[in-house]
Design a protein around this motif. Structure first.
Motif: not given
Length: 405
Positions: A304-310, A319-332
């Motif tokens: 759900t955090k990955i979805a939030t960041g995306w 764009r796409g790559a930045g969306r996934w990076r934002a999602g992965g960064t918010l998980v912790a």
């Protein structure tokens, strides 16, 4: 004298071990945070080498570490950028709350812990760790990335939301009347509003007052001001991290750049203590009984955090790559989750071990998702595209050849 010698020996051993672990993580190409946490487990109560003399210093160092992490993040952005970010990111903040608080509340109700514990566990799963994410962004050299302001916007909304959430939770846990809880909430909101106003209207004056040609004086003034504001914010039921972040955005220009360069080594030192403290506060024997529910909750809320960041990055036009990076960064998850669980253990003791295991899992997983979510998504997207393109070709080859061809 003996106690002082023991403390120096313990601190020296911890710092040396952290340095060696950080070097090992650097050679392996990932963030040292998971190794710092494991070191904390080894040095904590129930670990291999429990600390005695230096425990109090480690606790204080951890608090300073969070403050410095948020201060240096604030120095990267101006007050006007923050306000613009808040105006554009409030839909992402709402989505963040729904996607990540609801799973925690439902889990508490399913476990039969009651509505107050549900409110507490919702906070544990909702709030990302500003401290961990700040460290990860620095380690991965993403502070200047286009998606980083989006990540910071979500984090700031969460931190500011704590000024509302924590007084409400405290009132619920203490059984305080509605009037008493309302007064606490108004004090918190007034404090945040006052600091934001000063940062926006008088940030240049603050920068001029703090500015100094002497590196020593600049370091002392900025560090002292930050600790003072953080302490006052904490006293007024506002997060010390929010206070430190607001001090950072109040400073601008050469003052911000010079202070950032001076404080960076201190940040790295005390941030390491912050991550060790998580391990120190956990008895390894308490983790196995709650590992399964904590793991299930961690998997759900990582997604759900990955979805939030995306969503937040998409809403900001990334764009796409930045969306996934934002999602992965918010998980912790991290410091706020531990604070919330610490408040709630008086009502529901089982929330403490569950929250600790949950945070330890997502601190480790979060440092990995920040690095690998975007490459993994890109690889899966390429495979999906290749299959989609291959399907028409296979269908064409499979068509029967007409008899008169």
């Amino acid at each position: 004298m003996h106690d002082t010698a023991a403390m120096l020996i313990e601190l020296g051993a911890i710092i040396l071990a952290l340095g060696l672990l950080g070097r090992l993580a650097g050679r392996m190409g990932f963030s040292p945070i998971p190794l710092y946490l494991l070191a904390g487990l080894a040095f904590g109560h129930g670990g291999l080498l429990p600390l005695q003399a230096s425990e109090e210093f480690t606790v204080t160092g951890a608090e300073i570490g969070v403050i410095l992490l948020l201060l240096l993040l604030g120095l990267e952005y101006s007050a006007s950028e923050l306000v613009t970010n808040l105006k554009t990111q409030y839909p992402s903040g709402a989505a963040d709350f729904v996607l990540n608080a609801v799973p925690g509340a439902l889990a508490a109700l399913i476990l039969g812990w009651g509505p107050v514990a549900a409110v507490a566990l919702a906070g544990v799963t909702w709030i990302s760790s500003s401290g961990v994410i700040a460290k990860v962004l620095g380690d991965l050299r993403r502070v200047g990335n286009r998606e980083t302001p989006v990540v910071l916007g979500v984090l700031v909304i969460e931190d500011l939301a704590m000024a509302v959430y924590l007084p409400i939770l405290t009132a619920l846990l203490a059984g305080v009347s509605l009037a008493g809880g309302t007064v606490t909430l108004l004090i918190s909101l007034s404090t945040v509003g006052a600091v934001l106003y000063v940062a926006l209207r008088h940030g240049r004056l603050i920068s001029r007052a703090v500015s100094s040609d002497s590196a020593e004086m600049l370091l002392l003034v900025v560090l002292g001001l930050t600790l003072l504001i953080a302490g006052l914010a904490q006293e007024l039921q506002v997060s010390a991290a929010v206070g430190a972040f607001l001090v950072g955005i109040a400073l601008s220009g050469e003052v911000a750049e010079g202070a950032g360069n001076l404080l960076m080594p201190l940040r790295d030192l005390f941030a390491a203590f912050f991550f060790v403290f998580f391990g120190l506060s956990t008895d390894p024997a308490d983790i196995p009984p709650v590992l399964v529910p904590a793991l299930l909750l961690a998997v759900v809320t990582a997604l759900t955090k990955i979805a939030t960041g995306w969503y937040a990055a998409r809403h900001a036009g990334i764009r796409g790559a930045g969306r996934w990076r934002a999602g992965g960064t918010l998980v912790a998850r991290g410091e706020f989750s531990i604070v919330i669980a610490g408040l709630a253990v008086a009502v529901e003791p089982r929330i403490g071990p569950l929250a600790t295991a949950y945070v330890l899992i997502l601190v480790v997983v979060g440092s990995l998702t920040a690095r690998y979510t975007e490459p993994l998504a890109r690889r899966l997207t390429r495979r999906s595209t290749a299959r989609t393109q291959a399907a028409p070709a296979e269908a064409e080859r499979a068509e029967p050849v007409p008899a008169d061809a």
